[in-house]
Design an enzyme around this catalytic site. Structure first.
Site, PDB file in Angstrom:
ATOM      1  N   SER A   1      -7.125  -7.093  15.241  1.00  0.00           N
ATOM      2  CA  SER A   1      -6.387  -6.285  16.488  1.00  0.00           C
ATOM      3  C   SER A   1      -5.873  -5.519  15.717  1.00  0.00           C
ATOM      4  O   SER A   1      -4.490  -6.220  15.176  1.00  0.00           O
ATOM      5  CB  SER A   1      -6.166  -7.816  17.522  1.00  0.00           C
ATOM      6  OG  SER A   1      -6.570  -8.001  17.892  1.00  0.00           O
ATOM      7  N   THR A   2      -5.866  -4.465  15.421  1.00  0.00           N
ATOM      8  CA  THR A   2      -4.831  -3.532  14.463  1.00  0.00           C
ATOM      9  C   THR A   2      -3.983  -3.080  14.938  1.00  0.00           C
ATOM     10  O   THR A   2      -3.092  -2.845  16.058  1.00  0.00           O
ATOM     11  CB  THR A   2      -5.354  -2.426  14.059  1.00  0.00           C
ATOM     12  OG1 THR A   2      -5.859  -0.780  15.584  1.00  0.00           O
ATOM     13  CG2 THR A   2      -6.803  -3.197  13.584  1.00  0.00           C
TER      14      THR A   2
ATOM     15  N   GLU B   1       0.850  -1.299  -0.140  1.00  0.00           N
ATOM     16  CA  GLU B   1       0.196   0.085   0.298  1.00  0.00           C
ATOM     17  C   GLU B   1       1.029   1.133   0.210  1.00  0.00           C
ATOM     18  O   GLU B   1       1.062   1.480   1.159  1.00  0.00           O
ATOM     19  CB  GLU B   1      -0.935   0.179   1.493  1.00  0.00           C
ATOM     20  CG  GLU B   1      -1.701  -1.599   1.167  1.00  0.00           C
ATOM     21  CD  GLU B   1      -2.644  -1.575   2.497  1.00  0.00           C
ATOM     22  OE1 GLU B   1      -2.830  -0.710   2.570  1.00  0.00           O
ATOM     23  OE2 GLU B   1      -3.289  -2.660   2.220  1.00  0.00           O
TER      24      GLU B   1
ATOM     25  N   GLU C   1      -7.956   4.956   5.025  1.00  0.00           N
ATOM     26  CA  GLU C   1      -7.913   4.164   4.612  1.00  0.00           C
ATOM     27  C   GLU C   1      -8.494   5.286   2.971  1.00  0.00           C
ATOM     28  O   GLU C   1      -9.026   4.943   3.128  1.00  0.00           O
ATOM     29  CB  GLU C   1      -8.776   3.103   4.927  1.00  0.00           C
ATOM     30  CG  GLU C   1      -9.587   1.789   4.194  1.00  0.00           C
ATOM     31  CD  GLU C   1      -8.369   1.067   3.891  1.00  0.00           C
ATOM     32  OE1 GLU C   1      -7.638   0.906   3.161  1.00  0.00           O
ATOM     33  OE2 GLU C   1      -7.612  -0.385   5.302  1.00  0.00           O
TER      34      GLU C   1
ATOM     35  N   TYR D   1      -9.114  -8.775   0.144  1.00  0.00           N
ATOM     36  CA  TYR D   1     -10.173  -9.000   1.243  1.00  0.00           C
ATOM     37  C   TYR D   1     -11.072 -10.796   0.684  1.00  0.00           C
ATOM     38  O   TYR D   1     -11.698 -11.374   1.452  1.00  0.00           O
ATOM     39  CB  TYR D   1     -10.754  -8.241   1.665  1.00  0.00           C
ATOM     40  CG  TYR D   1     -10.658  -7.154   2.758  1.00  0.00           C
ATOM     41  CD1 TYR D   1      -9.465  -7.302   3.579  1.00  0.00           C
ATOM     42  CD2 TYR D   1     -11.582  -6.072   2.863  1.00  0.00           C
ATOM     43  CE1 TYR D   1      -9.005  -6.553   3.977  1.00  0.00           C
ATOM     44  CE2 TYR D   1     -11.380  -5.064   3.912  1.00  0.00           C
ATOM     45  CZ  TYR D   1     -10.091  -5.628   4.376  1.00  0.00           C
ATOM     46  OH  TYR D   1      -9.749  -4.460   5.360  1.00  0.00           O
TER      47      TYR D   1
END
Lengths: 338, 338
Positions: free
Chosen positions: B187-188, B26, B200, B310
């Site tokens: 759990s980021t 990213e 994002e 995803y």
């Protein structure tokens, strides 16, 4: 090839392969080919043997471009004649297998046509890629595809503000990229066939399947197979002209001494594949806000603008030059009994 | 937190981290953070210690989402308390290190704010992601960012047909995703901080850097840091309301018994993140042309539509419900000398 009254007689094209997954994260071709492996009805035509084929199954499994090296650069004479030793790069081994199955490359027994299905993150629409300006058969096929898809473009123009129609129609312009430049040409997977043809549809991110891109690719393949069936039936195709964009030059991102990029594709160039780039037009935007202009002497037509896979190949975009190629009429050679 | 005359007093936020490369493909966050590591002038503010940080350097090196497992799901109590043994997954090891450096997670010594910079292939604009509806500090920060970017939206509306302005402005709508749903919460990386905030921005393909996405992310960060500086200076922020989209449900692609997808996001839904999806609206298009409709009882607002990463998480999109949250006025707590 024989010529009589300006009609070139060409051998019929009976054996056709459709490759998906030459790059394992370009989803449209992978999904189409897998669909056709399960049910080939849609790609069956009279007089044709059509083989859908996943060319890099391990890369598809991992949803990555390649495992060891780019399969679509691996069909060199050196690779194809490499001895079968242990530790050979996966894609080199695979290139040898594919050449055996569909070639051997350059031999009379090679497949007539290979369609290789690719996606790009660039805004290239439905691009047809040719490797030779003298392959009359492919020029006529490309002309047939372009003509067959034109009614869709007309529809899109009639409803320019209809978002839904625009979306469904989006990549139907079918520009033709001619990669005949010895400095830019590479040893493609499809080069195993007598008539290699690449299909590069975008924009679509790696690892994503977009319905509009999927349907565009499917439509192009339909027209291409129709062409083969009609040609094999003996119909004559009249002379035609084809607009092509000849690969000209590779343009890299500005980089620092460590090889890290120091600028991005300029917002005025981003997504403007196939649009003219003139001397003085913005090309890159540095991270500190400076615009870098195009300084070439003549107008070029950039493509593969900001393609994800080409950062590692030192290419921000490729410039092309617009040309009109003329193609003779063609007809299937009728075998004379001896 | 203390409350007097409806003003909540909150601790100042002095230590701030900006994470890029939690996912190594990213590119916007990676390039911004690397730029700020080389020259931090742009992110310096009075009274703030701001640390730009590459969170998954091995994944960045390989331009892949992760090496062994998704770092942005790895900050679980089990992982963070796992013994340091050989053969630990790279991202689990990294999560432990990051929690030590910026936390420990949940402790009074943890960083005040972590901004975690992400890109998506979905058409989500510049989405701010919150993890709690009761974090007044973050609600006020988000309100400040939304208000500060509104003049850009106004500009875009004034020139709706100007392609260049539209491009430059594109992802400035700043919707807020509230991921407080226990079934969807994960759990980021940013959860190490007292006030975690995700950014994002999309659409942007993996491995690609688009100038408009880069500039949008940079603008949001500028406003966020301005907010912190102003808050720390003692300015009171009046009560506000914030529109949020609360994570509701994960919707998977239709799949066959082998787990392979059998349909695509419908063209009427593709790219329509944050737009209402009503009962009876098209949702998927099967490969054989059948439309699958949304059959939920109430209107939802889909997001992360067709995000590349995803597919493996069995998610075609996430539905959300629109809510308006009210936030108290806030002001920095003034320490009283004892």
């Amino acid at each position: 090839m024989s010529s009589r009254c300006n009609i070139s007689g060409l051998q019929e094209a009976k054996r056709v392969a459709i490759f998906g997954g030459t790059h394992g994260n370009e989803m449209s071709g992978i999904m189409l080919v897998n669909m056709w492996i399960n049910n080939a009805a849609e790609i069956e035509r009279n007089g044709l043997v059509t083989k859908p084929f996943i060319s890099n199954p391990r890369a598809v499994e991992k949803c990555t471009r390649y495992i060891d090296t780019d399969l679509n650069r691996a069909f060199t004479p050196e690779n194809l004649s490499a001895p079968d030793v242990e530790g050979l790069q996966y894609e080199v081994q695979r290139a040898k297998e594919i050449s055996q199955m569909f070639g051997p490359k350059g031999s009379p027994g090679a497949y007539d046509v290979i369609f290789d299905l690719h996606n790009t993150t660039s805004n290239m629409g439905s691009t047809l890629i040719l490797e030779s300006s003298t392959d009359l058969f492919n020029l006529q096929m490309v002309n047939y595809i372009k003509t067959s898809t034109q009614h869709l473009n007309t529809l899109a123009k009639v409803f320019p503000c209809n978002k839904k129609i625009k979306k469904a129609m989006a990549p139907h312009t079918c520009p033709v990229l001619l990669n005949e430049n010895p400095h830019l040409k590479y040893s493609t997977t499809r080069s195993v066939a007598k008539h290699p043809i690449g299909l590069e549809v975008g924009p679509q991110p790696q690892g994503v399947l977009r319905s509009n891109v999927f349907e565009s690719m499917r439509t192009i393949l339909k027209h291409a197979l129709d062409f083969l069936e009609i040609f094999n039936s003996g119909v004559e195709f009249p002379p035609c002209t084809v607009e092509v964009f000849r690969a000209h030059e590779r343009m890299d991102y500005p980089r620092d001494t460590n090889g890290n990029i120091t600028a991005m594709v300029h917002p005025h160039l981003q997504d403007c594949d196939w649009e003219p780039l003139n001397r003085g037009d913005p090309m890159f935007l540095t991270f500190d806000g400076r615009t870098i202009l195009y300084e070439g002497a003549s107008t070029v037509y950039p493509t593969f603008i900001n393609e994800a896979a080409y950062y590692e190949k030192q290419q921000a975009f490729m410039t092309t030059c617009r040309e009109i190629l003329a193609a003779n009429a063609i007809r299937k050679t009728v075998k004379v009994k001896s």
